[in-house]
Design an enzyme around this catalytic site. Structure first.
Site, mmCIF file in Angstrom:
data_model
loop_
_atom_site.group_PDB
_atom_site.id
_atom_site.type_symbol
_atom_site.label_atom_id
_atom_site.label_comp_id
_atom_site.label_asym_id
_atom_site.label_seq_id
_atom_site.Cartn_x
_atom_site.Cartn_y
_atom_site.Cartn_z
ATOM 1 N N CYS A 81 0.811 -1.222 0.000
ATOM 2 C CA CYS A 81 0.000 0.000 0.000
ATOM 3 C C CYS A 81 0.845 1.273 0.000
ATOM 4 O O CYS A 81 0.333 2.361 -0.261
ATOM 5 C CB CYS A 81 -0.931 0.003 1.210
ATOM 6 S SG CYS A 81 -0.063 0.070 2.794
ATOM 7 N N GLN A 82 2.147 1.153 0.292
ATOM 8 C CA GLN A 82 2.982 2.350 0.442
ATOM 9 C C GLN A 82 2.979 3.284 -0.764
ATOM 10 O O GLN A 82 3.036 4.504 -0.590
ATOM 11 C CB GLN A 82 4.420 1.954 0.805
ATOM 12 C CG GLN A 82 4.622 1.563 2.255
ATOM 13 C CD GLN A 82 4.175 0.141 2.546
ATOM 14 O OE1 GLN A 82 3.886 -0.611 1.620
ATOM 15 N NE2 GLN A 82 4.108 -0.235 3.811
#
Length: 330
Positions: A81-82
């Site tokens: 998700c970064q």
């Protein structure tokens, strides 16, 4: 007629086994053919709890031949998700951590044994990314009917805010369906108005000394903390930075019985007895069962916070799995 056939599942980005637990909670008779993650600590926890199913592999190297060999009817995935988080760099498809997901999208059209069902989870904000745009295009071109939306545990009477994007895809499905259909599978439909409190997820008796927020931290960063009480009906999203980051990393708990938290904070903040949630409490709020074990591993509690912060809400995903697999009539 109820299906008696067991479902073959490929668990990509398997982490500590959230999807596995969600399948169990949804009462899906499933066989995890392979669970894949590049994080060795996550794999250690997964294998401790589920047997040696998790493989340390780089998803960006998988080929169509590999996926055909797995021959799974359901793929689940929670890509990194970064590249899409509000506190990240938002480099989207240019972020190296997106390469594994992009590889899946590049390879999917060349897979002969396409999965009939796909479940994808990511952070809110992913839906506006180029990666999401490519995902929609690839799934559509491969014959999938995709529904998507943003859901949070507090919509299901779970006292935790964790807004996530979910995508559910059925192969060659011609009917009408919606992400909002998920609520018919949840306890919300049966127990309208019942709201759980934070206290329902707390550990009762233990030494809290190592969880107390230091006075120096409160003096410097105290005004940025989200402080909740045991009778609160919600708390903030717990991220991988919990206990070492302040803003947006997760709530802290007031153990004292002071009614006016703000007033007491200004007068004598230490009297509020503010502490961090334990990893077990975070796991409970995220829907993991009490059987989730890590004390027999080499994984520290600090590391466990990171692994939980990267995980899914098991209960919410179990409802989504029930919706996704509804045509199978398990």
């Amino acid at each position: 007629m109820l299906s008696t056939k067991r479902l073959r599942v490929l668990e990509l980005y398997s982490g500590i086994g959230g999807m596995h637990y969600a399948l169990n909670l949804a009462n899906i008779p499933a066989d995890i053919v392979c669970a894949i993650d590049i994080n060795p600590q996550a794999n250690e926890i997964y294998n401790l709890n589920h047997g040696k199913l998790a493989k340390h592999m780089d998803i960006s190297t998988l080929t169509a031949k590999d996926f055909d060999a797995f021959d799974c009817k359901l793929w689940t995935m929670s890509p990194s998700c970064q590249p899409f988080t509000r506190i990240g760099n938002r480099k989207d498809i240019l972020d190296p951590r997106s390469q594994a997901f992009l590889n899946i999208l590049n390879v999917l059209p060349h897979v002969n044994n396409l999965p009939e069902y796909i479940l994808i989870e990511n952070v809110q904000g992913f839906e506006e990314s180029k990666a999401a745009e490519e995902c929609r295009k690839v799934l559509r071109n491969c014959g999938y009917n995709l529904i998507e939306g943003i859901l949070s545990p507090n919509q299901f009477n779970i006292p935790n805010s964790r807004s996530r994007w979910y995508g559910l895809a059925r192969l060659n499905f011609k009917g009408e369906w919606s992400i909002d259909d998920v609520f018919q599978f949840s306890e919300v439909a049966q127990k309208e108005g019942e709201v759980k409190r934070i206290r329902d997820y707390l550990e009762i008796e233990r030494d809290w000394s190592s969880y107390m927020v230091l006075e120096s931290v409160l003096n410097k960063w105290g005004h940025q903390f989200d402080i909740v009480k045991p009778d609160s009906s919600s708390c903030c999203c717990f991220t991988r930075g919990y206990t070492h980051l302040v803003q947006g990393a997760g709530s802290i708990l007031q153990m004292s019985d002071h009614e006016n938290t703000h007033e007491q904070f200004e007068r004598n903040r230490m009297a509020l007895q503010l502490r961090y949630f334990t990893a077990r409490e975070v796991a409970r709020l995220m829907g993991f069962p009490e059987s989730l074990e890590w004390s027999k591993s080499n994984v520290t509690e600090k590391c466990m916070y990171r692994l939980l912060g990267n995980s899914i809400n098991v209960k919410v995903v179990s409802y989504l799995i029930s919706l996704l697999l509804e045509p199978l009539n398990f």
